[in-house]
Design an enzyme around this catalytic site. Structure first.
Site, mmCIF file in Angstrom:
data_model
loop_
_atom_site.group_PDB
_atom_site.id
_atom_site.type_symbol
_atom_site.label_atom_id
_atom_site.label_comp_id
_atom_site.label_asym_id
_atom_site.label_seq_id
_atom_site.Cartn_x
_atom_site.Cartn_y
_atom_site.Cartn_z
ATOM 1 C CG HIS A 31 -0.129 0.198 2.532
ATOM 2 N ND1 HIS A 31 0.610 -0.814 3.094
ATOM 3 C CD2 HIS A 31 0.035 1.280 3.342
ATOM 4 C CE1 HIS A 31 1.190 -0.383 4.205
ATOM 5 N NE2 HIS A 31 0.863 0.893 4.365
ATOM 6 C CG ASP A 70 1.517 5.289 4.724
ATOM 7 O OD1 ASP A 70 1.104 4.120 4.699
ATOM 8 O OD2 ASP A 70 2.603 5.628 5.243
ATOM 9 C CG HIS A 100 5.070 1.311 3.021
ATOM 10 N ND1 HIS A 100 4.559 2.462 2.458
ATOM 11 C CD2 HIS A 100 4.437 1.183 4.216
ATOM 12 C CE1 HIS A 100 3.672 3.004 3.265
ATOM 13 N NE2 HIS A 100 3.562 2.236 4.333
ATOM 14 N NE ARG A 157 2.275 6.107 9.116
ATOM 15 C CZ ARG A 157 1.234 5.590 8.455
ATOM 16 N NH1 ARG A 157 1.337 4.387 7.906
ATOM 17 N NH2 ARG A 157 0.119 6.244 8.331
HETATM 18 C C1 SIN Z 1 3.186 1.227 7.617
HETATM 19 O O1 SIN Z 1 2.513 0.632 6.801
HETATM 20 O O2 SIN Z 1 3.200 2.446 7.669
HETATM 21 C C2 SIN Z 1 4.043 0.449 8.596
HETATM 22 C C3 SIN Z 1 5.294 -0.046 8.007
HETATM 23 C C4 SIN Z 1 6.077 -0.893 8.971
HETATM 24 O O3 SIN Z 1 5.664 -1.042 10.128
HETATM 25 O O4 SIN Z 1 7.105 -1.419 8.602
#
Ligand code: SIN
Length: 279
Positions: free
Chosen positions: A100, A102, A255, A270
């Site tokens: 996906h 963000d 990612h 994050r």
């Molecule tokens: C996310 O999808 O923002 C998380 C990525 C991660 O935890 O590695």
């Protein structure tokens, strides 16, 4: 490749770069130039051995734009700017465990996310990234031409809605904002606001269909594009250690957080930085 005093090293030929020799607590102007150029050129950049406190994490993110406070993720109680990407040792479902990007469901999708490792499993919990410039460049001229005028719908209902994936999972307790779900329409191919390069802008997490196409028709082409974009030559895999940071551009990469560490805890902080409309 060197842009300033810091150096930048590709992770794979197809995706990502590591920025070496910088301290993100107090980067010099020349370091910031290096970081900006690497971010623009590679779409996802990595740092090692950093020692950012939550306040320093927030200050670093604020250098890039306004922080986009997450409406859905569990927040860090003390710092609302920080979303927690958490999996406890008893939980089975992780956050972000599929390809996906963000915030593509927002009218003005987020520019980027800065992810800091806080607690890691002994092994595993890596994050995969895919480069959407490279994926776009490798399409045929015919398909590029077809996609050039298309738009797609992006929705977060299936992920964050009251009956969505997270609420129905063992992550459900921490998620919020079910009534705030929504959707947005964006071009399938964008001209990236920083690099001026074309990038593929659909993703398996949030793109539901193409405007003017049925779900079935859309699925066939989206499945093709998703499989195309995640070929190994466009991807890299980041192994987290204490002090590791990933900073990705949501308009240029996808990612995937690998969920292979059941029985152990993983906690990441994050911060997402606001973006703007896409052309
Ligand atoms: C996310 O999808 O923002 C998380 C990525 C991660 O935890 O590695």
């Amino acid at each position: 490749m060197a842009y300033g005093t810091a150096t930048v090293r590709k992770v794979t030929p197809g995706c990502g770069a590591e920025v070496l020799g910088v301290d993100l607590r107090n980067p010099s102007n020349s370091d910031m130039e290096t970081i900006r150029a690497a971010y623009r050129d590679y779409g996802v950049i990595f740092f090692r051995d950093q020692k950012l406190t939550p306040e320093e994490h927030i200050s670093f993110a604020q250098r890039w734009g306004e922080i986009d406070i997450n409406k859905f993720f569990p927040a860090n109680g003390q710092y609302p700017e920080i979303a927690e990407v958490r999996k406890e040792k008893e939980q089975k479902v992780n956050i972000g465990g599929g390809w996906h990007t963000d915030h593509s469901y927002d009218q003005e999708p987020a520019m980027g996310s800065v992810l800091v490792a806080r607690e890691l499993p002994e092994a595993g919990g890596d994050t995969l990234f895919a480069d959407m410039y490279k994926a776009y460049d490798a399409l045929s001229d015919g398909l590029k031409d077809t996609l050039s005028t298309m738009k797609a719908v992006h929705s977060n209902e299936a992920a964050f809605g009251a009956k969505g994936f997270y609420k129905s999972s063992d992550q459900g307790g921490g998620f919020k904002g079910e009534s705030l779900v929504g959707q947005a329409i964006h071009p399938v191919v964008i001209t990236h606001p920083l690099s001026g390069r074309k990038a593929l802008y659909v993703n398996p997490g949030f793109t539901t269909h193409f405007v003017g196409w049925s779900m079935e028709e859309s699925k066939a082409l989206l499945d093709y594009l998703h499989a195309h974009a995640t070929q190994p030559q466009f991807t890299c895999r980041f192994e987290w250690h204490d002090g590791s940071i990933a900073f990705w551009d949501n308009r240029a990469t996808w990612h995937f957080a690998v969920n292979d560490y059941h029985g152990e805890k993983r906690l990441m902080h994050r911060i997402t930085i606001g973006g703007g409309p896409l052309q």
